[in-house]
Design a protein around this motif. Sequence first.
Motif, PDB file in Angstrom:
ATOM      1  N   MET A  65       0.841  -1.193   0.000  1.00  0.00           N
ATOM      2  CA  MET A  65       0.000   0.000   0.000  1.00  0.00           C
ATOM      3  C   MET A  65       0.881   1.249   0.000  1.00  0.00           C
ATOM      4  O   MET A  65       1.798   1.364   0.810  1.00  0.00           O
ATOM      5  N   THR A  66       0.626   2.176  -0.902  1.00  0.00           N
ATOM      6  CA  THR A  66       1.435   3.384  -1.006  1.00  0.00           C
ATOM      7  C   THR A  66       1.067   4.367   0.107  1.00  0.00           C
ATOM      8  O   THR A  66      -0.046   4.305   0.668  1.00  0.00           O
ATOM      9  N   PRO A  67       1.966   5.308   0.419  1.00  0.00           N
ATOM     10  CA  PRO A  67       1.638   6.316   1.437  1.00  0.00           C
ATOM     11  C   PRO A  67       0.380   7.112   1.115  1.00  0.00           C
ATOM     12  O   PRO A  67      -0.383   7.467   2.020  1.00  0.00           O
ATOM     13  N   LEU A  68       0.128   7.387  -0.174  1.00  0.00           N
ATOM     14  CA  LEU A  68      -1.071   8.144  -0.531  1.00  0.00           C
ATOM     15  C   LEU A  68      -2.345   7.329  -0.305  1.00  0.00           C
ATOM     16  O   LEU A  68      -3.383   7.872   0.088  1.00  0.00           O
ATOM     17  N   GLU A  69      -2.282   6.025  -0.539  1.00  0.00           N
ATOM     18  CA  GLU A  69      -3.437   5.167  -0.250  1.00  0.00           C
ATOM     19  C   GLU A  69      -3.692   5.108   1.250  1.00  0.00           C
ATOM     20  O   GLU A  69      -4.847   5.152   1.707  1.00  0.00           O
ATOM     21  N   LYS A  70      -2.610   5.014   2.022  1.00  0.00           N
ATOM     22  CA  LYS A  70      -2.766   5.053   3.484  1.00  0.00           C
ATOM     23  C   LYS A  70      -3.345   6.386   3.936  1.00  0.00           C
ATOM     24  O   LYS A  70      -4.205   6.443   4.824  1.00  0.00           O
ATOM     25  N   LEU A  71      -2.877   7.462   3.306  1.00  0.00           N
ATOM     26  CA  LEU A  71      -3.364   8.797   3.677  1.00  0.00           C
ATOM     27  C   LEU A  71      -4.862   8.912   3.440  1.00  0.00           C
ATOM     28  O   LEU A  71      -5.594   9.468   4.260  1.00  0.00           O
ATOM     29  N   GLU A  72      -5.330   8.379   2.328  1.00  0.00           N
ATOM     30  CA  GLU A  72      -6.763   8.429   2.023  1.00  0.00           C
ATOM     31  C   GLU A  72      -7.576   7.681   3.072  1.00  0.00           C
ATOM     32  O   GLU A  72      -8.633   8.148   3.527  1.00  0.00           O
ATOM     33  N   ILE A  73      -7.113   6.528   3.507  1.00  0.00           N
ATOM     34  CA  ILE A  73      -7.829   5.715   4.493  1.00  0.00           C
ATOM     35  C   ILE A  73      -7.805   6.372   5.863  1.00  0.00           C
ATOM     36  O   ILE A  73      -8.832   6.485   6.551  1.00  0.00           O
ATOM     37  N   THR A 120      -7.019   9.538   6.839  1.00  0.00           N
ATOM     38  CA  THR A 120      -7.654  10.850   7.007  1.00  0.00           C
ATOM     39  C   THR A 120      -9.172  10.709   7.061  1.00  0.00           C
ATOM     40  O   THR A 120      -9.844  11.421   7.809  1.00  0.00           O
ATOM     41  N   ALA A 121      -9.720   9.768   6.277  1.00  0.00           N
ATOM     42  CA  ALA A 121     -11.168   9.518   6.337  1.00  0.00           C
ATOM     43  C   ALA A 121     -11.560   8.954   7.697  1.00  0.00           C
ATOM     44  O   ALA A 121     -12.620   9.290   8.245  1.00  0.00           O
ATOM     45  N   ALA A 122     -10.704   8.107   8.284  1.00  0.00           N
ATOM     46  CA  ALA A 122     -11.008   7.530   9.593  1.00  0.00           C
ATOM     47  C   ALA A 122     -10.897   8.552  10.708  1.00  0.00           C
ATOM     48  O   ALA A 122     -11.468   8.366  11.789  1.00  0.00           O
ATOM     49  N   ALA A 123     -10.176   9.659  10.475  1.00  0.00           N
ATOM     50  CA  ALA A 123      -9.979  10.680  11.514  1.00  0.00           C
ATOM     51  C   ALA A 123     -11.087  11.722  11.538  1.00  0.00           C
ATOM     52  O   ALA A 123     -11.100  12.576  12.428  1.00  0.00           O
ATOM     53  N   LEU A 142      -4.896   9.777  11.374  1.00  0.00           N
ATOM     54  CA  LEU A 142      -4.607   8.727  12.344  1.00  0.00           C
ATOM     55  C   LEU A 142      -3.271   8.086  12.003  1.00  0.00           C
ATOM     56  O   LEU A 142      -2.924   7.936  10.826  1.00  0.00           O
ATOM     57  N   LEU A 143      -2.528   7.693  13.021  1.00  0.00           N
ATOM     58  CA  LEU A 143      -1.320   6.894  12.790  1.00  0.00           C
ATOM     59  C   LEU A 143      -1.713   5.513  12.271  1.00  0.00           C
ATOM     60  O   LEU A 143      -1.044   4.945  11.402  1.00  0.00           O
ATOM     61  N   SER A 144      -2.831   4.976  12.788  1.00  0.00           N
ATOM     62  CA  SER A 144      -3.322   3.672  12.358  1.00  0.00           C
ATOM     63  C   SER A 144      -4.800   3.569  12.680  1.00  0.00           C
ATOM     64  O   SER A 144      -5.298   4.206  13.610  1.00  0.00           O
ATOM     65  N   ASN A 145      -5.520   2.771  11.893  1.00  0.00           N
ATOM     66  CA  ASN A 145      -6.916   2.448  12.225  1.00  0.00           C
ATOM     67  C   ASN A 145      -7.081   0.954  12.508  1.00  0.00           C
ATOM     68  O   ASN A 145      -8.198   0.443  12.535  1.00  0.00           O
ATOM     69  N   ASP A 146      -5.960   0.274  12.719  1.00  0.00           N
ATOM     70  CA  ASP A 146      -5.968  -1.165  13.015  1.00  0.00           C
ATOM     71  C   ASP A 146      -6.089  -1.343  14.528  1.00  0.00           C
ATOM     72  O   ASP A 146      -5.104  -1.583  15.233  1.00  0.00           O
ATOM     73  N   CYS A 147      -7.322  -1.237  15.039  1.00  0.00           N
ATOM     74  CA  CYS A 147      -7.538  -1.123  16.484  1.00  0.00           C
ATOM     75  C   CYS A 147      -7.692  -2.490  17.151  1.00  0.00           C
ATOM     76  O   CYS A 147      -8.330  -3.403  16.619  1.00  0.00           O
ATOM     77  N   LEU A 203      -2.634  14.665  15.334  1.00  0.00           N
ATOM     78  CA  LEU A 203      -2.305  13.240  15.277  1.00  0.00           C
ATOM     79  C   LEU A 203      -3.070  12.461  16.334  1.00  0.00           C
ATOM     80  O   LEU A 203      -2.999  12.756  17.526  1.00  0.00           O
ATOM     81  N   SER A 204      -3.815  11.468  15.887  1.00  0.00           N
ATOM     82  CA  SER A 204      -4.494  10.533  16.777  1.00  0.00           C
ATOM     83  C   SER A 204      -4.223   9.133  16.258  1.00  0.00           C
ATOM     84  O   SER A 204      -3.530   8.953  15.250  1.00  0.00           O
ATOM     85  N   SER A 205      -4.774   8.132  16.924  1.00  0.00           N
ATOM     86  CA  SER A 205      -4.541   6.770  16.475  1.00  0.00           C
ATOM     87  C   SER A 205      -5.498   5.812  17.146  1.00  0.00           C
ATOM     88  O   SER A 205      -5.967   6.043  18.269  1.00  0.00           O
ATOM     89  N   ALA A 206      -5.788   4.725  16.452  1.00  0.00           N
ATOM     90  CA  ALA A 206      -6.417   3.571  17.086  1.00  0.00           C
ATOM     91  C   ALA A 206      -5.360   2.876  17.945  1.00  0.00           C
ATOM     92  O   ALA A 206      -4.167   3.177  17.852  1.00  0.00           O
ATOM     93  N   VAL A 207      -5.796   1.981  18.804  1.00  0.00           N
ATOM     94  CA  VAL A 207      -4.860   1.274  19.689  1.00  0.00           C
ATOM     95  C   VAL A 207      -4.260   0.103  18.916  1.00  0.00           C
ATOM     96  O   VAL A 207      -4.928  -0.888  18.639  1.00  0.00           O
ATOM     97  N   VAL A 208      -2.994   0.247  18.554  1.00  0.00           N
ATOM     98  CA  VAL A 208      -2.293  -0.781  17.775  1.00  0.00           C
ATOM     99  C   VAL A 208      -1.576  -1.721  18.743  1.00  0.00           C
ATOM    100  O   VAL A 208      -0.544  -1.373  19.317  1.00  0.00           O
ATOM    101  N   GLY A 209      -2.117  -2.891  18.949  1.00  0.00           N
ATOM    102  CA  GLY A 209      -1.515  -3.851  19.859  1.00  0.00           C
ATOM    103  C   GLY A 209      -1.826  -3.543  21.308  1.00  0.00           C
ATOM    104  O   GLY A 209      -2.574  -4.248  21.975  1.00  0.00           O
TER     105      GLY A 209
END
Length: 442
Positions: free
Chosen positions: A1-9, A11-14, A59-64, A107-113
Amino acid sequence: MTPLEKLEILTAAAKYDVACTSSGVDRRGQKGLLGNGVAAGICHSFAGDGRCISLLKVLLSNDCAFDCAYCVNRRSQECRRATFTPEELCSLTMEFYRRNYIEGLFLSSAVVGSPDNTSERMLAVLKKLRREHRFGGYIHVKAIPGASPELTYQLGLYADRMSVNIELPSQRSLQLLAPQKSKEKILTPMGMIRDGIWENETALSTYRHAPSFAPAGQSTQMIVGASPESDRQILQLSEGLYRKYRLKRVFYSAYMPVVSDRNLPALGTPPPLLREHRLYQADWLLRFYGFSASEILDEEAPHFDPLLDPKCSWALRHMEHFPLEVNRAPYEMLLRVPGIGVKSAQRIRQARRYAVLEEQDLKKLGVVLKRARFFLTCRGTSMSPLPTDDPRVLAGVLRERTAFHRTQLPGRDSPAWLEQPEQLSLFSPTKEDRTKCLTGQI
Protein backbone atom coordinates in the motif's frame (compact mmCIF):
# COMPACT_ATOMS: atom_id res chain seq x y z
CA MET A 1 0.00 0.00 0.00
CA THR A 2 1.44 3.38 -1.01
CA PRO A 3 1.64 6.32 1.44
CA LEU A 4 -1.07 8.14 -0.53
CA GLU A 5 -3.44 5.17 -0.25
CA LYS A 6 -2.77 5.05 3.48
CA LEU A 7 -3.36 8.80 3.68
CA GLU A 8 -6.76 8.43 2.02
CA ILE A 9 -7.83 5.72 4.49
CA LEU A 10 -6.46 7.30 7.66
CA THR A 11 -7.65 10.85 7.01
CA ALA A 12 -11.17 9.52 6.34
CA ALA A 13 -11.01 7.53 9.59
CA ALA A 14 -9.98 10.68 11.51
CA LYS A 15 -13.00 12.76 10.50
CA TYR A 16 -15.05 11.67 13.53
CA ASP A 17 -12.62 13.36 15.93
CA VAL A 18 -13.94 16.89 16.48
CA ALA A 19 -11.25 18.39 18.69
CA CYS A 20 -10.74 20.98 15.96
CA THR A 21 -12.95 22.54 13.32
CA SER A 22 -13.33 21.34 9.76
CA SER A 23 -15.82 21.90 6.96
CA GLY A 24 -15.45 18.45 5.40
CA VAL A 25 -16.03 19.77 1.86
CA ASP A 26 -14.39 18.29 -1.22
CA ARG A 27 -14.44 21.09 -3.81
CA ARG A 28 -11.80 20.86 -6.53
CA GLY A 29 -10.10 23.85 -8.06
CA GLN A 30 -11.80 25.21 -11.20
CA LYS A 31 -10.67 27.49 -13.97
CA GLY A 32 -11.45 31.09 -13.12
CA LEU A 33 -11.75 30.41 -9.37
CA LEU A 34 -9.19 30.90 -6.60
CA GLY A 35 -8.34 28.04 -4.24
CA ASN A 36 -10.03 24.72 -3.57
CA GLY A 37 -11.35 22.73 -0.63
CA VAL A 38 -10.25 19.13 -0.15
CA ALA A 39 -11.85 16.87 2.47
CA ALA A 40 -8.87 14.53 2.82
CA GLY A 41 -7.08 15.43 5.96
CA ILE A 42 -7.11 19.23 6.13
CA CYS A 43 -8.84 20.72 9.18
CA HIS A 44 -8.55 24.01 11.00
CA SER A 45 -7.81 25.21 14.49
CA PHE A 46 -7.31 28.70 15.88
CA ALA A 47 -4.31 30.31 17.54
CA GLY A 48 -4.50 32.44 20.68
CA ASP A 49 -4.36 35.62 18.56
CA GLY A 50 -7.28 34.47 16.40
CA ARG A 51 -5.33 33.18 13.40
CA CYS A 52 -6.75 30.18 11.58
CA ILE A 53 -4.24 27.31 11.41
CA SER A 54 -4.52 24.55 8.81
CA LEU A 55 -3.70 21.11 10.19
CA LEU A 56 -3.11 17.70 8.67
CA LYS A 57 -5.68 15.64 10.57
CA VAL A 58 -4.76 11.98 10.41
CA LEU A 59 -4.61 8.73 12.34
CA LEU A 60 -1.32 6.89 12.79
CA SER A 61 -3.32 3.67 12.36
CA ASN A 62 -6.92 2.45 12.22
CA ASP A 63 -5.97 -1.17 13.02
CA CYS A 64 -7.54 -1.12 16.48
CA ALA A 65 -7.24 -3.80 19.15
CA PHE A 66 -10.31 -2.44 20.99
CA ASP A 67 -13.92 -3.20 20.09
CA CYS A 68 -15.82 -0.03 21.07
CA ALA A 69 -19.38 -0.40 19.78
CA TYR A 70 -19.73 3.18 18.49
CA CYS A 71 -16.39 3.36 16.62
CA VAL A 72 -16.01 2.90 12.88
CA ASN A 73 -12.48 1.52 13.47
CA ARG A 74 -13.43 -1.13 16.03
CA ARG A 75 -11.81 -4.56 15.79
CA SER A 76 -14.94 -6.39 14.60
CA GLN A 77 -15.76 -3.87 11.87
CA GLU A 78 -14.95 -4.86 8.30
CA CYS A 79 -12.99 -2.01 6.76
CA ARG A 80 -9.67 -1.31 5.05
CA ARG A 81 -6.84 -1.15 7.56
CA ALA A 82 -3.65 0.87 7.29
CA THR A 83 -0.77 1.94 9.51
CA PHE A 84 1.81 4.64 8.85
CA THR A 85 5.45 4.17 9.72
CA PRO A 86 6.94 7.19 11.54
CA GLU A 87 9.08 7.93 8.46
CA GLU A 88 6.08 7.96 6.11
CA LEU A 89 4.00 10.24 8.31
CA CYS A 90 6.90 12.66 8.91
CA SER A 91 7.63 12.79 5.19
CA LEU A 92 3.99 13.55 4.32
CA THR A 93 3.76 16.23 7.00
CA MET A 94 6.89 18.01 5.83
CA GLU A 95 5.95 17.81 2.15
CA PHE A 96 2.50 19.25 2.89
CA TYR A 97 4.11 21.99 4.95
CA ARG A 98 6.61 22.91 2.26
CA ARG A 99 3.76 23.23 -0.25
CA ASN A 100 1.94 25.53 2.18
CA TYR A 101 -1.02 23.14 2.51
CA ILE A 102 -0.75 22.97 6.29
CA GLU A 103 0.80 24.74 9.26
CA GLY A 104 0.61 21.90 11.76
CA LEU A 105 -0.39 18.34 12.58
CA PHE A 106 -3.35 16.79 14.40
CA LEU A 107 -2.31 13.24 15.28
CA SER A 108 -4.49 10.53 16.78
CA SER A 109 -4.54 6.77 16.47
CA ALA A 110 -6.42 3.57 17.09
CA VAL A 111 -4.86 1.27 19.69
CA VAL A 112 -2.29 -0.78 17.78
CA GLY A 113 -1.51 -3.85 19.86
CA SER A 114 -1.46 -2.04 23.21
CA PRO A 115 -1.67 1.56 24.49
CA ASP A 116 2.07 1.61 25.22
CA ASN A 117 2.97 0.36 21.75
CA THR A 118 0.75 3.01 20.15
CA SER A 119 2.18 5.78 22.32
CA GLU A 120 5.73 4.72 21.44
CA ARG A 121 4.94 4.97 17.72
CA MET A 122 3.33 8.39 18.12
CA LEU A 123 6.30 9.56 20.19
CA ALA A 124 8.65 8.40 17.42
CA VAL A 125 6.71 10.58 14.94
CA LEU A 126 6.91 13.66 17.15
CA LYS A 127 10.60 13.17 17.90
CA LYS A 128 11.46 12.88 14.21
CA LEU A 129 9.47 15.98 13.37
CA ARG A 130 10.93 18.10 16.14
CA ARG A 131 14.53 16.84 16.17
CA GLU A 132 15.39 15.59 12.68
CA HIS A 133 13.14 17.79 10.54
CA ARG A 134 13.33 20.79 12.92
CA PHE A 135 9.57 21.24 12.58
CA GLY A 136 8.36 24.13 14.73
CA GLY A 137 4.69 24.13 13.70
CA TYR A 138 1.64 23.44 15.85
CA ILE A 139 1.09 19.81 16.91
CA HIS A 140 -2.01 18.47 18.66
CA VAL A 141 -1.66 14.86 19.81
CA LYS A 142 -4.18 12.49 21.36
CA ALA A 143 -2.96 10.69 24.47
CA ILE A 144 -3.90 7.01 24.59
CA PRO A 145 -5.87 5.91 27.72
CA GLY A 146 -4.03 3.13 29.52
CA ALA A 147 -0.55 4.13 28.33
CA SER A 148 2.25 4.50 30.88
CA PRO A 149 2.63 7.95 32.49
CA GLU A 150 6.24 8.21 31.23
CA LEU A 151 5.16 7.92 27.59
CA THR A 152 2.30 10.37 28.08
CA TYR A 153 4.69 12.87 29.66
CA GLN A 154 7.16 12.46 26.78
CA LEU A 155 4.40 13.19 24.28
CA GLY A 156 3.60 16.39 26.14
CA LEU A 157 7.19 17.61 25.78
CA TYR A 158 6.92 17.55 21.98
CA ALA A 159 3.26 18.56 21.48
CA ASP A 160 1.61 21.97 21.77
CA ARG A 161 -1.74 20.61 22.89
CA MET A 162 -2.81 17.22 24.24
CA SER A 163 -6.22 15.69 24.64
CA VAL A 164 -7.74 12.54 26.07
CA ASN A 165 -11.18 11.59 24.74
CA ILE A 166 -13.59 10.90 27.59
CA GLU A 167 -15.93 9.47 24.92
CA LEU A 168 -19.06 8.71 26.99
CA PRO A 169 -20.62 10.58 29.94
CA SER A 170 -20.78 7.72 32.47
CA GLN A 171 -18.92 4.62 33.62
CA ARG A 172 -22.00 2.50 32.93
CA SER A 173 -22.05 3.56 29.28
CA LEU A 174 -18.32 2.90 28.97
CA GLN A 175 -18.77 -0.63 30.32
CA LEU A 176 -21.62 -1.26 27.89
CA LEU A 177 -20.18 0.29 24.71
CA ALA A 178 -16.40 0.38 25.31
CA PRO A 179 -15.54 -2.47 27.70
CA GLN A 180 -11.76 -2.10 27.22
CA LYS A 181 -11.92 1.48 28.51
CA SER A 182 -12.74 2.73 31.98
CA LYS A 183 -13.23 6.00 33.78
CA GLU A 184 -9.95 5.51 35.67
CA LYS A 185 -7.91 4.86 32.51
CA ILE A 186 -9.27 8.04 30.94
CA LEU A 187 -9.05 10.39 33.93
CA THR A 188 -5.58 9.27 35.03
CA PRO A 189 -3.75 10.70 31.98
CA MET A 190 -5.93 13.82 32.15
CA GLY A 191 -4.75 14.38 35.73
CA MET A 192 -1.15 13.70 34.73
CA ILE A 193 -1.33 16.25 31.89
CA ARG A 194 -2.89 18.81 34.26
CA ASP A 195 -0.09 18.30 36.79
CA GLY A 196 2.56 18.45 34.05
CA ILE A 197 1.21 21.77 32.78
CA TRP A 198 1.10 23.20 36.30
CA GLU A 199 4.66 22.05 37.10
CA ASN A 200 5.88 23.44 33.79
CA GLU A 201 4.34 26.84 34.53
CA THR A 202 6.16 26.86 37.87
CA ALA A 203 9.45 25.86 36.23
CA LEU A 204 9.16 28.51 33.53
CA SER A 205 8.58 31.19 36.16
CA THR A 206 12.00 30.45 37.65
CA TYR A 207 13.93 29.27 34.57
CA ARG A 208 12.82 30.58 31.20
CA HIS A 209 14.71 27.91 29.25
CA ALA A 210 12.85 25.04 30.92
CA PRO A 211 11.33 22.64 28.34
CA SER A 212 7.66 23.40 27.72
CA PHE A 213 4.94 20.82 28.37
CA ALA A 214 1.72 21.06 26.32
CA PRO A 215 1.79 24.90 26.38
CA ALA A 216 -1.61 25.13 24.63
CA GLY A 217 -3.28 23.05 27.38
CA GLN A 218 -5.54 20.04 27.04
CA SER A 219 -9.04 19.31 25.76
CA THR A 220 -11.40 16.36 25.48
CA GLN A 221 -14.25 15.05 23.36
CA MET A 222 -17.61 13.58 24.36
CA ILE A 223 -20.02 11.62 22.14
CA VAL A 224 -23.63 12.82 22.42
CA GLY A 225 -26.57 10.58 21.58
CA ALA A 226 -24.95 7.13 21.70
CA SER A 227 -25.94 6.60 25.36
CA PRO A 228 -29.06 7.55 27.37
CA GLU A 229 -27.58 10.27 29.65
CA SER A 230 -29.56 13.50 29.90
CA ASP A 231 -28.26 16.92 28.87
CA ARG A 232 -28.02 17.83 32.56
CA GLN A 233 -25.68 14.89 33.28
CA ILE A 234 -23.45 15.81 30.34
CA LEU A 235 -23.29 19.45 31.39
CA GLN A 236 -22.48 18.57 35.00
CA LEU A 237 -19.65 16.33 33.80
CA SER A 238 -18.26 19.14 31.63
CA GLU A 239 -18.38 21.56 34.55
CA GLY A 240 -16.48 19.09 36.72
CA LEU A 241 -13.85 18.55 34.03
CA TYR A 242 -13.28 22.28 33.64
CA ARG A 243 -12.95 22.75 37.37
CA LYS A 244 -10.82 19.71 38.22
CA TYR A 245 -8.62 19.25 35.15
CA ARG A 246 -8.27 22.84 33.89
CA LEU A 247 -9.42 21.91 30.39
CA LYS A 248 -9.26 24.48 27.64
CA ARG A 249 -12.26 23.03 25.87
CA VAL A 250 -14.79 20.21 25.94
CA PHE A 251 -15.89 19.21 22.44
CA TYR A 252 -19.26 17.57 21.83
CA SER A 253 -19.75 15.20 18.92
CA ALA A 254 -23.27 14.25 17.80
CA TYR A 255 -23.24 10.48 17.34
CA MET A 256 -23.54 9.44 13.71
CA PRO A 257 -24.72 5.82 13.32
CA VAL A 258 -21.99 4.26 11.19
CA VAL A 259 -22.00 0.75 12.65
CA SER A 260 -24.81 -1.64 13.54
CA ASP A 261 -25.15 -2.59 17.21
CA ARG A 262 -28.19 -3.39 19.34
CA ASN A 263 -27.01 -0.97 22.07
CA LEU A 264 -26.77 1.98 19.66
CA PRO A 265 -29.28 4.05 17.65
CA ALA A 266 -30.31 2.29 14.45
CA LEU A 267 -28.48 2.95 11.21
CA GLY A 268 -30.13 5.79 9.35
CA THR A 269 -31.10 7.65 12.55
CA PRO A 270 -30.23 11.34 12.06
CA PRO A 271 -27.45 12.61 14.35
CA PRO A 272 -28.66 14.86 17.20
CA LEU A 273 -27.10 18.01 15.74
CA LEU A 274 -29.50 20.38 17.49
CA ARG A 275 -28.65 18.79 20.84
CA GLU A 276 -24.94 19.20 20.08
CA HIS A 277 -25.55 22.86 19.26
CA ARG A 278 -27.40 23.47 22.52
CA LEU A 279 -24.56 21.83 24.47
CA TYR A 280 -22.03 24.17 22.88
CA GLN A 281 -24.25 27.15 23.77
CA ALA A 282 -24.51 25.96 27.38
CA ASP A 283 -20.77 25.26 27.47
CA TRP A 284 -20.17 28.87 26.47
CA LEU A 285 -22.36 29.99 29.39
CA LEU A 286 -20.23 27.90 31.76
CA ARG A 287 -16.95 29.29 30.49
CA PHE A 288 -17.68 32.97 29.90
CA TYR A 289 -21.00 34.00 31.47
CA GLY A 290 -20.68 32.86 35.07
CA PHE A 291 -23.41 30.20 34.94
CA SER A 292 -23.27 26.87 36.73
CA ALA A 293 -24.62 23.60 35.33
CA SER A 294 -27.29 23.42 38.05
CA GLU A 295 -28.63 26.83 36.97
CA ILE A 296 -28.86 25.99 33.28
CA LEU A 297 -30.63 22.64 33.77
CA ASP A 298 -32.22 21.11 36.86
CA GLU A 299 -34.05 17.91 37.83
CA GLU A 300 -37.38 19.27 36.65
CA ALA A 301 -35.95 20.25 33.25
CA PRO A 302 -33.00 17.90 32.52
CA HIS A 303 -33.11 18.48 28.74
CA PHE A 304 -32.70 21.57 26.56
CA ASP A 305 -35.65 23.30 24.94
CA PRO A 306 -35.39 22.63 21.18
CA LEU A 307 -36.82 26.07 20.37
CA LEU A 308 -35.01 28.23 22.93
CA ASP A 309 -31.34 28.66 23.63
CA PRO A 310 -30.19 27.81 27.21
CA LYS A 311 -29.73 31.42 28.26
CA CYS A 312 -33.24 32.38 27.17
CA SER A 313 -34.68 29.32 28.91
CA TRP A 314 -32.96 30.28 32.16
CA ALA A 315 -34.25 33.86 31.96
CA LEU A 316 -37.85 32.71 31.45
CA ARG A 317 -37.60 30.41 34.49
CA HIS A 318 -36.24 33.27 36.64
CA MET A 319 -38.36 36.27 35.73
CA GLU A 320 -38.04 37.47 39.34
CA HIS A 321 -34.68 38.99 38.26
CA PHE A 322 -36.21 40.94 35.36
CA PRO A 323 -36.66 43.48 33.96
CA LEU A 324 -33.24 44.99 34.64
CA GLU A 325 -32.52 48.70 34.50
CA VAL A 326 -29.72 48.83 31.92
CA ASN A 327 -28.15 51.97 33.44
CA ARG A 328 -27.74 50.47 36.92
CA ALA A 329 -27.66 46.66 36.58
CA PRO A 330 -24.48 44.90 37.75
CA TYR A 331 -22.22 43.57 35.01
CA GLU A 332 -22.78 39.98 36.18
CA MET A 333 -26.54 40.35 35.67
CA LEU A 334 -26.16 42.04 32.29
CA LEU A 335 -24.37 38.91 31.13
CA ARG A 336 -27.51 36.91 31.95
CA VAL A 337 -29.83 38.96 29.77
CA PRO A 338 -30.75 37.17 26.50
CA GLY A 339 -29.36 39.15 23.59
CA ILE A 340 -26.43 40.62 25.54
CA GLY A 341 -23.01 39.03 25.04
CA VAL A 342 -19.71 39.56 26.79
CA LYS A 343 -18.57 42.35 24.46
CA SER A 344 -21.88 44.21 24.49
CA ALA A 345 -22.05 43.96 28.31
CA GLN A 346 -18.56 45.45 28.54
CA ARG A 347 -19.55 48.25 26.15
CA ILE A 348 -22.66 49.02 28.23
CA ARG A 349 -20.59 49.17 31.43
CA GLN A 350 -18.13 51.53 29.75
CA ALA A 351 -20.69 53.76 27.99
CA ARG A 352 -23.00 54.35 30.97
CA ARG A 353 -20.17 56.01 32.87
CA TYR A 354 -20.49 58.99 30.54
CA ALA A 355 -24.16 59.07 29.51
CA VAL A 356 -27.61 57.72 30.29
CA LEU A 357 -28.33 54.97 27.78
CA GLU A 358 -31.48 54.92 25.68
CA GLU A 359 -32.98 52.14 23.58
CA GLN A 360 -31.37 53.40 20.37
CA ASP A 361 -27.97 53.42 22.10
CA LEU A 362 -28.18 49.72 22.96
CA LYS A 363 -28.50 48.71 19.33
CA LYS A 364 -25.33 50.66 18.50
CA LEU A 365 -23.54 48.81 21.32
CA GLY A 366 -24.33 45.41 19.76
CA VAL A 367 -27.32 44.35 21.90
CA VAL A 368 -29.80 42.02 20.12
CA LEU A 369 -32.95 43.95 21.00
CA LYS A 370 -35.38 41.44 19.52
CA ARG A 371 -34.65 39.31 22.62
CA ALA A 372 -33.19 41.74 25.15
CA ARG A 373 -36.09 44.24 24.96
CA PHE A 374 -38.31 41.85 26.95
CA PHE A 375 -35.85 41.81 29.87
CA LEU A 376 -34.61 45.41 30.09
CA THR A 377 -35.78 48.89 30.99
CA CYS A 378 -34.19 52.23 30.03
CA ARG A 379 -34.62 55.02 32.59
CA GLY A 380 -37.44 53.01 34.15
CA THR A 381 -39.37 52.55 30.90
CA SER A 382 -39.89 49.04 29.56
CA MET A 383 -38.88 48.38 25.95
CA SER A 384 -41.18 45.38 25.64
CA PRO A 385 -44.28 45.76 23.43
CA LEU A 386 -45.91 42.99 25.50
CA PRO A 387 -46.62 42.60 29.22
CA THR A 388 -43.71 40.75 30.83
CA ASP A 389 -45.41 39.60 34.02
CA ASP A 390 -46.35 36.22 32.49
CA PRO A 391 -43.33 34.14 31.38
CA ARG A 392 -45.61 31.90 29.33
CA VAL A 393 -46.46 34.78 27.03
CA LEU A 394 -42.80 35.59 26.47
CA ALA A 395 -41.93 31.93 25.98
CA GLY A 396 -44.59 31.59 23.29
CA VAL A 397 -43.42 34.74 21.48
CA LEU A 398 -39.74 33.76 21.56
CA ARG A 399 -40.45 30.18 20.48
CA GLU A 400 -42.67 31.44 17.67
CA ARG A 401 -39.92 33.72 16.44
CA THR A 402 -37.42 30.86 16.52
CA ALA A 403 -39.74 28.61 14.52
CA PHE A 404 -40.41 31.45 12.06
CA HIS A 405 -36.72 32.09 11.47
CA ARG A 406 -36.11 28.38 10.94
CA THR A 407 -38.70 28.33 8.16
CA GLN A 408 -36.63 30.98 6.40
CA LEU A 409 -33.39 28.97 6.55
CA PRO A 410 -32.43 26.92 3.48
CA GLY A 411 -31.31 24.04 5.68
CA ARG A 412 -34.57 23.50 7.53
CA ASP A 413 -34.83 19.94 6.20
CA SER A 414 -31.46 19.03 7.69
CA PRO A 415 -31.39 16.52 10.61
CA ALA A 416 -30.82 19.36 13.10
CA TRP A 417 -34.32 20.72 12.57
CA LEU A 418 -36.01 17.35 12.18
CA GLU A 419 -34.75 15.95 15.48
CA GLN A 420 -37.84 17.22 17.34
CA PRO A 421 -40.57 17.31 14.63
CA GLU A 422 -43.43 17.20 17.13
CA GLN A 423 -42.20 20.33 18.93
CA LEU A 424 -41.54 22.13 15.67
CA SER A 425 -45.05 21.41 14.42
CA LEU A 426 -46.53 22.92 17.58
CA PHE A 427 -44.83 26.24 16.85
CA SER A 428 -45.03 26.39 13.05
CA PRO A 429 -46.06 30.00 12.29
CA THR A 430 -49.26 30.76 10.42
CA LYS A 431 -49.56 33.40 7.70
CA GLU A 432 -51.04 35.81 10.25
CA ASP A 433 -48.12 35.21 12.66
CA ARG A 434 -45.59 35.87 9.89
CA THR A 435 -47.32 39.16 9.05
CA LYS A 436 -47.16 40.21 12.71
CA CYS A 437 -43.45 39.31 12.90
CA LEU A 438 -42.66 41.32 9.77
CA THR A 439 -44.62 44.35 10.99
CA GLY A 440 -43.04 44.22 14.46
CA GLN A 441 -46.29 43.45 16.28
CA ILE A 442 -44.70 40.42 17.98
